[in-house]
Design an enzyme around this catalytic site. Structure first.
Site, PDB file in Angstrom:
ATOM      1  N   ARG A  36      -4.535 -20.110  -8.402  1.00  0.00           N
ATOM      2  CA  ARG A  36      -3.778 -21.041  -7.556  1.00  0.00           C
ATOM      3  C   ARG A  36      -3.754 -22.445  -8.153  1.00  0.00           C
ATOM      4  NH1 ARG A  36      -5.605 -18.524  -1.777  1.00  0.00           N
ATOM      5  NH2 ARG A  36      -3.744 -17.250  -1.530  1.00  0.00           N
ATOM      6  N   LYS A 198       1.120  -1.046   8.549  1.00  0.00           N
ATOM      7  CA  LYS A 198       1.678  -0.994   9.903  1.00  0.00           C
ATOM      8  C   LYS A 198       3.173  -1.258  10.009  1.00  0.00           C
ATOM      9  CE  LYS A 198      -2.385  -2.286  12.497  1.00  0.00           C
ATOM     10  NZ  LYS A 198      -2.982  -3.332  13.304  1.00  0.00           N
ATOM     11  N   GLY A 351       0.607 -10.240   0.328  1.00  0.00           N
ATOM     12  CA  GLY A 351      -0.735 -10.193  -0.237  1.00  0.00           C
ATOM     13  C   GLY A 351      -1.095  -8.914  -0.950  1.00  0.00           C
ATOM     14  N   GLY A 374       1.656 -14.635   3.795  1.00  0.00           N
ATOM     15  CA  GLY A 374       2.332 -14.844   5.076  1.00  0.00           C
ATOM     16  C   GLY A 374       3.670 -15.534   4.901  1.00  0.00           C
TER      17      GLY A 374
HETATM   18  P1  AMP Z   1      -0.255  -4.501   4.579  1.00  0.00           P
HETATM   19  O1  AMP Z   1      -1.230  -5.652   4.579  1.00  0.00           O
HETATM   20  O2  AMP Z   1       0.370  -4.239   5.899  1.00  0.00           O
HETATM   21  O3  AMP Z   1       0.723  -4.589   3.445  1.00  0.00           O
HETATM   22  O4  AMP Z   1      -1.148  -3.211   4.348  1.00  0.00           O
HETATM   23  C1  AMP Z   1      -1.866  -3.011   3.180  1.00  0.00           C
HETATM   24  C2  AMP Z   1      -2.914  -2.010   3.436  1.00  0.00           C
HETATM   25  O5  AMP Z   1      -2.325  -0.783   3.821  1.00  0.00           O
HETATM   26  C3  AMP Z   1      -3.738  -1.725   2.213  1.00  0.00           C
HETATM   27  O6  AMP Z   1      -5.051  -2.140   2.450  1.00  0.00           O
HETATM   28  C4  AMP Z   1      -3.650  -0.218   2.065  1.00  0.00           C
HETATM   29  O7  AMP Z   1      -4.878   0.381   1.760  1.00  0.00           O
HETATM   30  C5  AMP Z   1      -3.181   0.232   3.415  1.00  0.00           C
HETATM   31  N1  AMP Z   1      -2.493   1.526   3.352  1.00  0.00           N
HETATM   32  C6  AMP Z   1      -1.474   1.855   2.551  1.00  0.00           C
HETATM   33  N2  AMP Z   1      -1.128   3.129   2.719  1.00  0.00           N
HETATM   34  C7  AMP Z   1      -1.973   3.652   3.644  1.00  0.00           C
HETATM   35  C8  AMP Z   1      -2.138   4.923   4.229  1.00  0.00           C
HETATM   36  N3  AMP Z   1      -1.345   5.958   3.894  1.00  0.00           N
HETATM   37  N4  AMP Z   1      -3.102   5.079   5.139  1.00  0.00           N
HETATM   38  C9  AMP Z   1      -3.911   4.067   5.485  1.00  0.00           C
HETATM   39  N5  AMP Z   1      -3.795   2.821   4.969  1.00  0.00           N
HETATM   40  C10 AMP Z   1      -2.845   2.610   4.055  1.00  0.00           C
END
Ligand code: AMP
Length: 393
Positions: A36, A198, A351, A374
Site C-alpha cells: 500500500r 454469499k 479483497g 469495499g
Molecule cells: P467473498 O469475500 O464474498 O468474496 O468470499 C470469499 C470467500 O468465499 C473465500 O474465503 C472463499 O474461501 C469462500 N468460498 C468460495 N467458494 C466457496 C465454497 N464453495 N464454499 C464455501 N466457501 C467458499
C-alpha cells in the site's frame, strides 16, 4: 466519473496535504507488506519534485478504540516512508493541534510531515466539519490517493475537500479510470466473473452489471443458491434460502435479455469444510447428499476459458472456490490464469479475488488489480463513492 488530478493543481511552493491508504499489516511494530505504501509512492514523489512543494501525509491505520493504541501509531511507518521516498520525514505527535500546525508551518520544501493515525479521533469517521477544517488548515491544497477508503465519507477523505482545492492522486486516478472504462464504456464482449461466499454480498454487483455484460460466470459458494433454483441437488453446500427468489429472478432476467450465465457444471467436493478434507471430483451438476462443493470442476473451467479467451473486457470479483485450501484452489487458479492471459481489458476488484491473484503471482499480468475491497465492490454496484464524488471535475 472524471476526477481532477494532482496534475491539475498548481503545487509550486505549496504544502500539499495528501490522504493515502497506509493501512499496512504490522507484526511487532514491523511492516510485513508495504504494497500500500509503494502504490502511493508515485503521487508522493511527483509532489516532492515540484518546486518548493512539501508534503503532509495522513492515513488511518487499523481500527483504534477510543484509546490511542500505540500499536496503531503511524510512527511505526515513518522510517520506512523516509527510506522509500528518499525524503526527510518528520513524525507529528498528533493529527491536529497547535504543535502539529507549527510543524506544518515550518516544513521545508522537499520534506514530509507524517501525521498520526487519523482514526485516533472519532471525529474522523463522523466526518466532523470542525475536525476536517483543522486538517485542511495544515495544507494549501489537498490530494486524495486513498481509493481503499473512498467509499467512506470521512473527514480526511471527503470533509476536507470542502476547505481546500482538491484532486486525485495517481493511484486514485487509475482506479477510477479502469472502473469507469469497464462500467461506462466496456468493449464487448464483456465477461463478469463473480464468486465468493454469499449471494447477499454480491447480488447488487450482479444486478448492476446485468445490462452491461454478455456473460456472467457465477462461482464460489454463492453459486449453489443459484443451482438450487434450477432444481439441482446441492448437498451441504453453502445456501442462502432468503436469496432463492432473488437468484431465480436474476437468472430469468438474464435469460430474457439473452445474457449467458455459466454456473458450475461439475465440482470438487468434500465431506467437511476443512483444509485436510479429501477432495472428490463430481462430474455432474448435482452435488451428492452429505457432500459440500468447495471448488468448480474441469468442465466448468473449460467453459469459462472459452468465454474469457474471446472477451474484450473482464471484471472479476470473488474466488471460484475455497482457494485458501490448496486442494480446492485449482478452479480459482485456472480462472486467474485465463484472466491473466486475456488480451482484453482485465480488472480484478474485491479483497479475496485480489488475494487469489497475489497467491498465484499474476498481479503483473492483469491490467488493473484494485487496491480497494469495499470501495471496488461499491464501484461495481454502481454506487457513487463519496471520496471520488468530492474530486470530480
Ligand atoms: P467473498 O469475500 O464474498 O468474496 O468470499 C470469499 C470467500 O468465499 C473465500 O474465503 C472463499 O474461501 C469462500 N468460498 C468460495 N467458494 C466457496 C465454497 N464453495 N464454499 C464455501 N466457501 C467458499
Amino acid at each position: 466519473m472524471a476526477v481532477k488530478t494532482v496534475r491539475d493543481l498548481d503545487l509550486k511552493n505549496k504544502k500539499v496535504l495528501v490522504r493515502v491508504d497506509f493501512n499496512v499489516p504490522l507484526k511487532e511494530g514491523k511492516i510485513t507488506d508495504d504494497t500500500r505504501m509503494q502504490r502511493a509512492l508515485p503521487t508522493l514523489k511527483y509532489v516532492l519534485e515540484q518546486e518548493g512543494a512539501s508534503l503532509i501525509v495522513m492515513s488511518h491505520l487499523g481500527r483504534p478504540s477510543t484509546d490511542r493504541e500505540p500499536e496503531l501509531s503511524m510512527s511505526q511507518l515513518s522510517g520506512h516512508l523516509a527510506e522509500i521516498s528518499g525524503a526527510k520525514v518528520v513524525m507529528a505527535p498528533d493529527v491536529v493541534g497547535d504543535e502539529v500546525k507549527a510543524l506544518a508551518d515550518n516544513l521545508n520544501a522537499g520534506e514530509i510531515l507524517l501525521l498520526e493515525n487519523t482514526r485516533y479521533y472519532k471525529e474522523e469517521k463522523k466526518n466532523d466539519p470542525a475536525f476536517a477544517e483543522k486538517l485542511a488548515s495544515l495544507g494549501d491544497v489537498y490530494v486524495n490517493d486513498a481509493f481503499g477508503t473512498a467509499h467512506r465519507a470521512h473527514a480526511s477523505t471527503e470533509g476536507v475537500t470542502k476547505y481546500l482545492p482538491s484532486a486525485a492522486g495517481f493511484l486514485m486516478e487509475k482506479e477510477c479510470e479502469f472502473f469507469d472504462k469497464v462500467l461506462e464504456n466496456p468493449e464487448k464482449p464483456m465477461v463478469a466473473i463473480i464468486g465468493g461466499a454469499k449471494v447477499s454480498s454480491k447480488i447488487s454487483v450482479l444486478e448492476s452489471l446485468l445490462d452491461k455484460c454478455d456473460t456472467f460466470v457465477i462461482g464460489g459458494g454463492m453459486a449453489y443458491t443459484f443451482l438450487k433454483t434450477k432444481g439441482k441437488s446441492i448437498g451441504n453446500s453453502l445456501f442462502e434460502e432468503d436469496y432463492l427468489e432473488t437468484a431465480e429472478s436474476f437468472l430469468k432476467k438474464a435469460e430474457a435479455q439473452g445474457t449467458t450465465v455459466i454456473l458450475p457444471m461439475d465440482h470438487v467436493v468434500a465431506s467437511e469444510f476443512s483444509e485436510s478434507a479429501a477432495p472428490e471430483a463430481v462430474d455432474s451438476e448435482d452435488v451428492p447428499e452429505g457432500k459440500l462443493a468447495m471448488d468448480v470442476g474441469p468442465k466448468t473451467v473449460e467453459a469459462v476459458k472459452a468465454k474469457i479467451a474471446v472477451a474484450k473486457t473482464v471484471v472479476w470479483n470473488g474466488p471460484m472456490g475455497v482457494f485458501e485450501f490448496d486442494a480446492f484452489s485449482k478452479g480459482t487458479e485456472q480462472v486467474a490464469n485465463f484472466v491473466a492471459d486475456c488480451a482484453g481489458t482485465t480488472v480484478v476488484g474485491g479483497g479475496d479475488s485480489v488475494a487469489a491473484v497475489n497467491k498465484f503471482n499474476l498481479g503483473d499480468k492483469i491490467d488493473h488489480v484494485s487496491t480497494g475491497g469495499g470501495a471496488s465492490l461499491e464501484y461495481l454496484e454502481g454506487k457513487a463513492l463519496p471520496g471520488v464524488v468530492a474530486l470530480k471535475k
